[in-house]
Design a protein around this motif. Structure first.
Motif, mmCIF file in Angstrom:
data_model
loop_
_atom_site.group_PDB
_atom_site.id
_atom_site.type_symbol
_atom_site.label_atom_id
_atom_site.label_comp_id
_atom_site.label_asym_id
_atom_site.label_seq_id
_atom_site.Cartn_x
_atom_site.Cartn_y
_atom_site.Cartn_z
ATOM 1 N N THR A 54 40.365 24.222 44.683
ATOM 2 C CA THR A 54 40.598 24.661 43.300
ATOM 3 C C THR A 54 41.813 23.999 42.666
ATOM 4 N N GLY A 55 42.772 23.576 43.490
ATOM 5 C CA GLY A 55 44.010 23.032 42.949
ATOM 6 C C GLY A 55 44.955 24.109 42.453
ATOM 7 N N LEU A 56 44.625 25.369 42.737
ATOM 8 C CA LEU A 56 45.476 26.482 42.310
ATOM 9 C C LEU A 56 46.598 26.717 43.314
ATOM 10 N N LYS A 57 47.682 27.317 42.836
ATOM 11 C CA LYS A 57 48.799 27.700 43.705
ATOM 12 C C LYS A 57 48.445 29.014 44.402
ATOM 13 N N GLN A 58 49.057 29.232 45.573
ATOM 14 C CA GLN A 58 48.779 30.441 46.332
ATOM 15 C C GLN A 58 49.101 31.695 45.522
ATOM 16 N N SER A 59 50.172 31.656 44.750
ATOM 17 C CA SER A 59 50.537 32.826 43.942
ATOM 18 C C SER A 59 49.449 33.138 42.907
ATOM 19 N N GLN A 60 48.833 32.099 42.337
ATOM 20 C CA GLN A 60 47.742 32.311 41.378
ATOM 21 C C GLN A 60 46.528 32.909 42.084
ATOM 22 N N ILE A 61 46.205 32.370 43.227
ATOM 23 C CA ILE A 61 45.060 32.853 43.999
ATOM 24 C C ILE A 61 45.257 34.321 44.363
ATOM 25 N N ASP A 62 46.444 34.662 44.870
ATOM 26 C CA ASP A 62 46.738 36.046 45.233
ATOM 27 C C ASP A 62 46.612 36.973 44.031
ATOM 28 N N SER A 63 47.104 36.519 42.899
ATOM 29 C CA SER A 63 47.031 37.312 41.666
ATOM 30 C C SER A 63 45.577 37.539 41.251
ATOM 31 N N PHE A 64 44.764 36.481 41.314
ATOM 32 C CA PHE A 64 43.357 36.597 40.924
ATOM 33 C C PHE A 64 42.594 37.519 41.877
ATOM 34 N N ILE A 65 42.863 37.391 43.170
ATOM 35 C CA ILE A 65 42.196 38.248 44.155
ATOM 36 C C ILE A 65 42.514 39.709 43.864
ATOM 37 N N THR A 66 43.778 40.010 43.651
ATOM 38 C CA THR A 66 44.188 41.387 43.358
ATOM 39 C C THR A 66 43.502 41.897 42.102
ATOM 40 N N MET A 67 43.489 41.075 41.063
ATOM 41 C CA MET A 67 42.879 41.472 39.799
ATOM 42 C C MET A 67 41.382 41.758 39.968
ATOM 43 N N PHE A 68 40.660 40.868 40.658
ATOM 44 C CA PHE A 68 39.225 41.064 40.827
ATOM 45 C C PHE A 68 38.917 42.240 41.763
ATOM 46 N N GLU A 69 39.780 42.478 42.733
ATOM 47 C CA GLU A 69 39.616 43.670 43.575
ATOM 48 C C GLU A 69 39.811 44.930 42.737
ATOM 49 N N ASN A 70 40.841 44.940 41.903
ATOM 50 C CA ASN A 70 41.112 46.105 41.060
ATOM 51 C C ASN A 70 40.009 46.354 40.045
ATOM 52 N N CYS A 71 39.308 45.301 39.658
ATOM 53 C CA CYS A 71 38.182 45.421 38.717
ATOM 54 C C CYS A 71 36.860 45.694 39.445
ATOM 55 N N ASN A 72 36.915 45.866 40.750
ATOM 56 C CA ASN A 72 35.729 46.149 41.574
ATOM 57 C C ASN A 72 34.667 45.058 41.498
ATOM 58 N N LYS A 73 35.112 43.812 41.445
ATOM 59 C CA LYS A 73 34.187 42.684 41.438
ATOM 60 C C LYS A 73 34.065 42.044 42.814
ATOM 61 N N ILE A 74 35.134 42.136 43.599
ATOM 62 C CA ILE A 74 35.131 41.548 44.943
ATOM 63 C C ILE A 74 35.822 42.504 45.912
ATOM 64 N N GLY A 75 35.617 42.238 47.177
ATOM 65 C CA GLY A 75 36.414 42.828 48.232
ATOM 66 C C GLY A 75 37.019 41.677 49.004
#
Length: 162
Positions: A54-75
């Motif tokens: 993706t070329g994303l930074k780890q901090s961005q990835i962590d932020s996106f994972i948390t956001m999508f988990e909180n939105c109940n889109k992923i686990g």
């Protein structure tokens, strides 16, 4: 079985997707289409590969994972580096015996027990509202259910005409 992922055209008009920032859309799309995805929507992937592809930074990835988990889109199970796309099987047909057999085979590779149970429940004809414990809840998507019902009605009408 060929490895490709289809994306429904209405993906871009989904109210949830419409509200996302461009990089959030990109990451969510990546989660659904990367080289490690499976027929069942649950897969293991390293953070190193995600960063590379993706070329994303780890901090961005962590932020996106948390956001999508909180939105109940992923686990996401960090210990196993395992993702599950919660509505994957709801939006990807497994009516074909070959596809269902493939999914059943993939179940043996899933390390996170609640993810395995969640997929197994769907394969047995139920769509759970909250079967991934407290940490993940799946929302009810009535629009998609209505679309599926309309498709089934159209198929039945075509069969009757024949």
């Amino acid at each position: 079985m060929a490895k490709y992922r289809q994306l429904h055209l209405t993906f871009w008009q989904d109210p949830f997707i419409e509200e996302l920032e461009p990089l959030e859309k990109y990451f969510y799309l990546y989660l659904m289409t990367n080289s490690k995805t499976t027929q069942c929507g649950c897969y293991e992937i390293s953070m190193k590969l995600i960063r590379y592809e993706t070329g994303l930074k780890q901090s961005q990835i962590d932020s996106f994972i948390t956001m999508f988990e909180n939105c109940n889109k992923i686990g996401f199970n960090k210990a196993n580096s395992e993702f599950i796309i919660l509505n994957w099987l709801k939006h990807n047909s497994f009516k074909s015996p070959k596809v269902k057999a493939c999914i059943e085979k993939e179940l043996s590779n899933i390390k996170t027990l609640p993810y395995k149970e969640y997929i197994n429940t769907i394969l047995n004809g139920e769509y759970p509202i909250d079967s991934l414990s407290i940490q993940v809840q799946t929302p009810i998507d009535t629009q998609s259910q209505q679309e599926q019902e309309q498709e089934q009605e159209q198929e039945q009408e075509q069969e009757q005409e024949q």
